[in-house]
Design a protein around this motif. Structure first.
Motif, PDB file in Angstrom:
ATOM      1  N   LEU A  46      13.957  23.765  19.113  1.00  0.00           N
ATOM      2  CA  LEU A  46      13.556  22.824  20.163  1.00  0.00           C
ATOM      3  C   LEU A  46      12.899  21.579  19.574  1.00  0.00           C
ATOM      4  CD1 LEU A  46      12.221  25.379  22.786  1.00  0.00           C
ATOM      5  CD2 LEU A  46      14.363  24.096  22.873  1.00  0.00           C
ATOM      6  N   THR A  47      12.083  21.779  18.556  1.00  0.00           N
ATOM      7  CA  THR A  47      11.436  20.645  17.898  1.00  0.00           C
ATOM      8  C   THR A  47      12.461  19.763  17.204  1.00  0.00           C
ATOM      9  OG1 THR A  47       9.465  21.987  17.552  1.00  0.00           O
ATOM     10  CG2 THR A  47       9.670  20.008  16.216  1.00  0.00           C
ATOM     11  N   HIS A  90      15.573  19.295  18.000  1.00  0.00           N
ATOM     12  CA  HIS A  90      16.300  18.507  18.997  1.00  0.00           C
ATOM     13  C   HIS A  90      15.418  17.432  19.625  1.00  0.00           C
ATOM     14  CE1 HIS A  90      20.370  19.908  19.176  1.00  0.00           C
ATOM     15  NE2 HIS A  90      19.916  21.113  18.886  1.00  0.00           N
ATOM     16  N   ARG A  91      14.180  17.739  19.841  1.00  0.00           N
ATOM     17  CA  ARG A  91      13.278  16.738  20.426  1.00  0.00           C
ATOM     18  C   ARG A  91      13.070  15.564  19.465  1.00  0.00           C
ATOM     19  NH1 ARG A  91      10.044  16.058  24.702  1.00  0.00           N
ATOM     20  NH2 ARG A  91       8.090  14.956  24.383  1.00  0.00           N
ATOM     21  N   LEU A  92      12.925  15.851  18.198  1.00  0.00           N
ATOM     22  CA  LEU A  92      12.716  14.790  17.210  1.00  0.00           C
ATOM     23  C   LEU A  92      13.968  13.948  16.966  1.00  0.00           C
ATOM     24  CD1 LEU A  92      10.554  16.656  14.549  1.00  0.00           C
ATOM     25  CD2 LEU A  92       9.808  14.898  16.155  1.00  0.00           C
ATOM     26  N   ASP A  96      16.436  13.416  19.308  1.00  0.00           N
ATOM     27  CA  ASP A  96      17.004  12.882  20.543  1.00  0.00           C
ATOM     28  C   ASP A  96      16.384  11.514  20.807  1.00  0.00           C
ATOM     29  OD1 ASP A  96      18.124  12.399  22.996  1.00  0.00           O
ATOM     30  OD2 ASP A  96      17.024  13.992  24.039  1.00  0.00           O
ATOM     31  N   ALA A 149      14.521  11.071  24.132  1.00  0.00           N
ATOM     32  CA  ALA A 149      13.351  11.915  24.425  1.00  0.00           C
ATOM     33  C   ALA A 149      12.049  11.148  24.249  1.00  0.00           C
ATOM     34  CB  ALA A 149      13.342  13.141  23.530  1.00  0.00           C
ATOM     35  N   THR A 150      12.028  10.132  23.394  1.00  0.00           N
ATOM     36  CA  THR A 150      10.792   9.400  23.152  1.00  0.00           C
ATOM     37  C   THR A 150      10.612   8.236  24.103  1.00  0.00           C
ATOM     38  OG1 THR A 150      11.905   8.042  21.511  1.00  0.00           O
ATOM     39  CG2 THR A 150      10.759  10.001  20.711  1.00  0.00           C
TER      40      THR A 150
END
Length: 115
Positions: free
Chosen positions: A93-94, A96-98, A100, A103-104
């Motif tokens: 999950l981290t 993909h969040r970093l 994407d 996402a920011t």
């Protein structure tokens, strides 16, 4: 770490494989794949599809190991694998969040998401 222990045929791993009923030649295969998967996850900006396969491989390995331990050795042994499964999930999950780009971006900010 376990990949290296598998390849070295560490006594603790050999004992567990005997208890579960797996053939020892599987240690070499799983050990090699675990090391390759760990390297793939540690290399920044590696091939994204390869990273997805590495994450999938770790999930298959850990869920399969948990199931084998539940069936052969009971609940107490299988439950121990929930921590590594959780670590892989958080890492995935981290990752993909970093990686994407959307996402920011805050929905109220000017840009493609602004109304």
């Amino acid at each position: 770490m376990t990949g290296t222990l598998y390849l070295l045929h560490a006594q603790s791993m050999v004992t567990k494989f005997h208890e579960i009923g797996f053939p020892l030649y599987i240690l070499n295969l799983i050990g090699s794949l675990k090391i390759a998967g760990a390297i793939t996850l540690l290399v920044p900006r590696a091939y994204p599809r390869l990273k997805e396969w590495a994450y999938a491989g770790f999930v298959f390995d850990l869920v399969g190991a948990a199931w084998c331990h539940f069936c052969v050795q009971g609940f107490a042994q299988g439950i121990k694998l929930l921590l590594p499964i959780t670590v892989v999930a958080v890492s995935y999950l981290t990752y993909h969040r970093l990686n994407d780009p959307t996402a920011t971006q805050h929905p109220d900010a000017d840009g493609p998401l602004a109304v």
